[in-house]
Design an enzyme around this catalytic site. Structure first.
Site, mmCIF file in Angstrom:
data_model
loop_
_atom_site.group_PDB
_atom_site.id
_atom_site.type_symbol
_atom_site.label_atom_id
_atom_site.label_comp_id
_atom_site.label_asym_id
_atom_site.label_seq_id
_atom_site.Cartn_x
_atom_site.Cartn_y
_atom_site.Cartn_z
ATOM 1 N N LYS A 115 4.390 0.731 9.148
ATOM 2 C CA LYS A 115 4.727 2.069 8.587
ATOM 3 C C LYS A 115 3.933 3.419 9.493
ATOM 4 O O LYS A 115 4.363 4.383 9.198
ATOM 5 C CB LYS A 115 3.937 2.108 7.119
ATOM 6 C CG LYS A 115 4.708 1.267 6.079
ATOM 7 C CD LYS A 115 4.181 1.355 4.827
ATOM 8 C CE LYS A 115 3.104 0.090 4.652
ATOM 9 N NZ LYS A 115 2.391 -0.135 3.480
ATOM 10 N N GLU A 166 0.797 -1.098 -0.100
ATOM 11 C CA GLU A 166 0.191 -0.018 0.165
ATOM 12 C C GLU A 166 0.811 1.433 0.138
ATOM 13 O O GLU A 166 1.881 1.499 0.735
ATOM 14 C CB GLU A 166 -0.891 0.040 1.087
ATOM 15 C CG GLU A 166 -1.721 1.354 1.446
ATOM 16 C CD GLU A 166 -2.777 1.381 2.498
ATOM 17 O OE1 GLU A 166 -2.575 0.404 3.276
ATOM 18 O OE2 GLU A 166 -3.313 2.456 2.306
ATOM 19 N N ARG A 193 5.515 -12.644 9.759
ATOM 20 C CA ARG A 193 5.987 -11.378 9.379
ATOM 21 C C ARG A 193 7.242 -11.208 10.119
ATOM 22 O O ARG A 193 7.637 -12.075 10.966
ATOM 23 C CB ARG A 193 5.306 -10.088 10.038
ATOM 24 C CG ARG A 193 3.929 -10.042 10.287
ATOM 25 C CD ARG A 193 3.578 -8.871 11.012
ATOM 26 N NE ARG A 193 3.821 -7.635 10.651
ATOM 27 C CZ ARG A 193 3.370 -6.673 9.663
ATOM 28 N NH1 ARG A 193 2.179 -7.484 9.075
ATOM 29 N NH2 ARG A 193 3.749 -5.744 9.363
HETATM 30 P P1 ATP Z 1 2.909 -2.110 7.839
HETATM 31 O O1 ATP Z 1 2.414 -3.095 9.082
HETATM 32 O O2 ATP Z 1 4.337 -1.731 7.938
HETATM 33 O O3 ATP Z 1 2.171 -0.751 7.746
HETATM 34 P P2 ATP Z 1 1.643 -3.343 5.756
HETATM 35 O O4 ATP Z 1 1.378 -5.058 6.109
HETATM 36 O O5 ATP Z 1 0.479 -2.427 5.929
HETATM 37 O O6 ATP Z 1 3.008 -2.911 6.634
HETATM 38 P P3 ATP Z 1 1.798 -3.483 2.936
HETATM 39 O O7 ATP Z 1 2.140 -2.075 2.166
HETATM 40 O O8 ATP Z 1 0.257 -3.710 2.873
HETATM 41 O O9 ATP Z 1 2.029 -2.905 4.469
HETATM 42 O O10 ATP Z 1 2.811 -4.707 2.904
HETATM 43 C C1 ATP Z 1 2.840 -4.945 1.572
HETATM 44 C C2 ATP Z 1 3.147 -6.811 1.730
HETATM 45 O O11 ATP Z 1 4.427 -6.670 2.646
HETATM 46 C C3 ATP Z 1 2.233 -7.327 2.467
HETATM 47 O O12 ATP Z 1 1.974 -8.520 1.578
HETATM 48 C C4 ATP Z 1 2.487 -7.583 3.741
HETATM 49 O O13 ATP Z 1 1.895 -8.726 3.991
HETATM 50 C C5 ATP Z 1 4.047 -7.821 3.749
HETATM 51 N N1 ATP Z 1 4.919 -7.155 4.926
HETATM 52 C C6 ATP Z 1 4.383 -6.099 5.627
HETATM 53 N N2 ATP Z 1 5.079 -6.108 6.692
HETATM 54 C C7 ATP Z 1 5.954 -7.307 6.745
HETATM 55 C C8 ATP Z 1 6.971 -8.067 7.638
HETATM 56 N N3 ATP Z 1 7.223 -7.283 8.768
HETATM 57 N N4 ATP Z 1 7.379 -9.215 7.261
HETATM 58 C C9 ATP Z 1 7.080 -9.712 6.159
HETATM 59 N N5 ATP Z 1 5.989 -9.116 5.344
HETATM 60 C C10 ATP Z 1 5.576 -7.981 5.459
HETATM 61 MG MG MG Z 2 -1.272 -3.780 4.530
#
Ligand code: ATP
Ligand code: MG
Length: 582
Positions: free
Chosen positions: A287, A51, A277
């Protein structure tokens, strides 16, 4: 609902695999089995779906390495898709940085760059079909009422009074939602699934909400936006994704993902698989939290070298290879865990040891005068650029009568096990002579400002004709030739191993380390570094790995310490401080 395949297991557990070389993690095992079984015609298609509401962090790097790595390994494809369904939080700045970061990590999506917003028309059409099929309805409850009606894990949900509107009424209202007749929050569109489901996500989840906000790509075309769950499932299916890899928090959403795929007229059937994760000690990995650190000014920006962001790690001096190696080392598992940040630092060391040219630099200079070295004489000392890489060759470094050494390398009263320079003691200067401390100069407060030495002209080769030995070799720069530099030393951004652990009742911001940045002004580096450009990386001998900061210029060099070397003396001192025997 699909049941997890029996071969699910953590990557740590060694088990029989079809691959003779490396054991496959549980995701690769599932995919290998699908390929063998001819599922999707043996095709493998993954995607990385960020995102664009912030910069990517090291956790995303794990996901990137997994998705692109799997595609590469199985001869498939991996798409980059922006999951841009929330116009109020997203921005092109983030889109651009994400594109840049994924490329920098070494991955390429070819011409397969997509946006969930590309599918808004199709998602809308599918949703109209859901309404026609009696599987979705417009609800007038407020967000709070919806939450209340949803029930809890122990309490069943209650049906909304609007749940049984006619198809015609729903179609009409949904169209008017789209036309902008209603205010934000006045109505939503919900899936009609099961208010008694033990899975809260199936209790008539919201599929569309009203947001009168400009979207960074679709502008003001839409004032209704689809939610993550239906958007994600439909996007995957439209792109022909075979394996939709996401993190564990979406496990409970999988039945909804499958419901959407089964109930919309999508062209393919992706399968969602969840993995743990990445969490790192002394780091937060969300984020939202990282944005807060930027906004509060705890760090200088998303690319502050203390940030776990890709841009931060890059500025700090990490290479793409070191990050990819780190991702490979942590592997893919089904269970949440906390990885020691030392493992990340070690990946940097391992890679930089192989590639970073060596240089002499003195961070906290102490003058050293060789009393018997001729005034005005300069020797070129030949130093190897990288003992790990013969092709890196060697260079000449000027040596003269007045040098700088590290303050830490001298003690007037050396403690036990301190083998470096001290009054009456002899050490070797890196690549040159043995020198012996014969005197000191102190300022009015008794601080040593200069060390007086003699050198033995017969020891340039590193050994003395009489066979006497020294116990230490220290580094130096020639005072007249060295360049001034600023060096930024970084420590962990948080003072506790798990700052994001909300169960303590404390906020992660309470644990921001006030001493995570130390800026050293009057450092001295060998003259050959005059041409160093931002992004160049070096090993400063005996000190660690350093990268030239973008703030650097020929007029004012600036280096970031990426990571220290393993320092045995620091370990001994630390143990002594703690009252332990070294
Ligand atoms: P954040 O929690 O940092 O805001 P998010 O999951 O909202 O992260 P996205 O932009 O939706 O961020 O993530 C893109 C991809 O990266 C998704 O498939 C998510 O599952 C993966 N991802 C995000 N954080 C991690 C992490 N700490 N370890 C592994 N994969 C991750
Ligand atoms: Mg997300």
């Amino acid at each position: 609902m699909k049941t997890p395949a029996p071969e699910h297991r953590d990557s740590e557990g060694a088990g029989p695999t079809s691959d003779a070389q490396a054991p496959l993690d549980f995701i690769r095992e599932i995919i290998a089995a699908d390929v063998r079984g001819g599922k999707h015609g043996g095709r493998v298609a993954t995607r990385f779906p960020p995102e664009p509401n912030g910069y990517l962090h090291i956790g995303h790097a794990k996901s990137i390495c997994l998705n692109f790595g799997v595609a590469e390994q199985f001869g498939g494809t991996c798409n980059l898709r922006f999951d841009d369904t929330n116009p109020t939080k997203e921005d092109v700045e983030y889109v651009d940085s994400i594109i840049d970061d994924v490329h920098w990590l070494g991955f390429d999506w070819g011409d397969r760059l997509y946006h969930a917003s590309d599918y808004f028309d199709t998602i809308y059409e599918y949703t109209v079909q859901l309404i026609k099929d009696g599987k979705a309805y417009v609800d007038d409850l407020t967000a709070e009422e919806i939450r209340e009606y949803r029930g809890t894990l122990t309490e069943p949900g209650r049906e909304s009074p609007w749940r049984n509107r006619s198809v015609e009424e729903n179609l009409d209202l949904f169209e008017r939602m789209k036309a902008g007749e209603f205010a934000d929050g006045e109505k939503v569109l919900r899936a009609k699934i099961d208010m008694d489901s033990p899975n809260l996500n199936l209790r008539d989840p919201v599929l569309y909400r009203i947001r009168h906000a400009s979207h960074h790509r679709t502008g003001d075309e839409w004032c209704i936006y689809p939610m993550y769950d239906n958007t994600h499932a439909i996007s995957d299916a439209l792109e022909g994704i075979t394996h939709s890899l996401c993190t564990l928090e979406f496990e409970d959403h999988r039945p909804l993902y499958d419901w959407v795929v089964e109930n919309c007229p999508v062209p393919s059937r992706p399968r969602q698989i969840e993995f743990a994760r990445l969490n790192l000690t002394y780091t937060v990995m969300s984020k939202r939290k990282l944005l807060e650190l930027v906004q509060r000014g705890d760090v200088s920006g998303w690319d502050d070298p203390r940030m776990p962001t890709i841009v931060g790690l890059r500025r700090r001096g990490y290479t793409p290879e070191s990050i990819r190696n780190f991702a490979a080392r942590v592997g893919v598992a089904k269970r949440e865990n906390l990885v020691d940040v030392a493992l990340l630092e070690d990946s940097a060391r391992e890679d930089l040891n192989r590639r970073a040219p060596r240089a002499l630099a003195v961070l906290r200079p102490l003058r050293l005068v060789l009393e018997n070295y001729p005034e005005g004489q300069v020797e070129d000392v030949d130093l190897v650029n990288n003992p790990e890489d013969a092709s890196a060759g060697s260079r000449k470094v000027p040596f003269s009568r007045v040098l700088y050494i590290e303050q830490d390398d001298f003690r007037e009263e050396p403690p036990p096990k301190f083998y470096r320079l001290a009054p009456g003691r002899e050490v070797r200067l890196r690549g040159t002579y043995f020198v012996k401390c014969v005197g000191l100069v102190k300022d009015e407060r008794g601080k040593v400002t200069e060390v007086r030495c003699t050198y033995d002209p017969q020891t340039r080769s590193g050994s003395a004709p009489d066979g006497r030995k020294v116990k230490a070799t220290i580094h130096w720069v020639s005072a007249a030739h060295a360049l001034g530099a600023e060096v930024r030393l970084y420590d962990r951004l948080f003072t506790v191993p798990n700052p994001g652990d909300d169960s303590s009742g404390r906020d992660y911001k309470d644990f921001v380390n006030p001493n995570s940045l130390e800026v050293l002004g009057g450092c001295r580096v060998e003259p050959g570094l005059a041409a160093a450009k931002p992004g160049d990386r070096f090993q400063f001998e005996r000190l660690g790995y350093f990268a030239v900061d973008p703030d650097s210029s020929p007029a004012g060099l600036v280096f970031n310490r990426t990571v220290t070397l393993r320092d045995s003396w620091a370990r001994i001192e630390e143990a002594q401080r703690k009252g332990l025997k070294a």
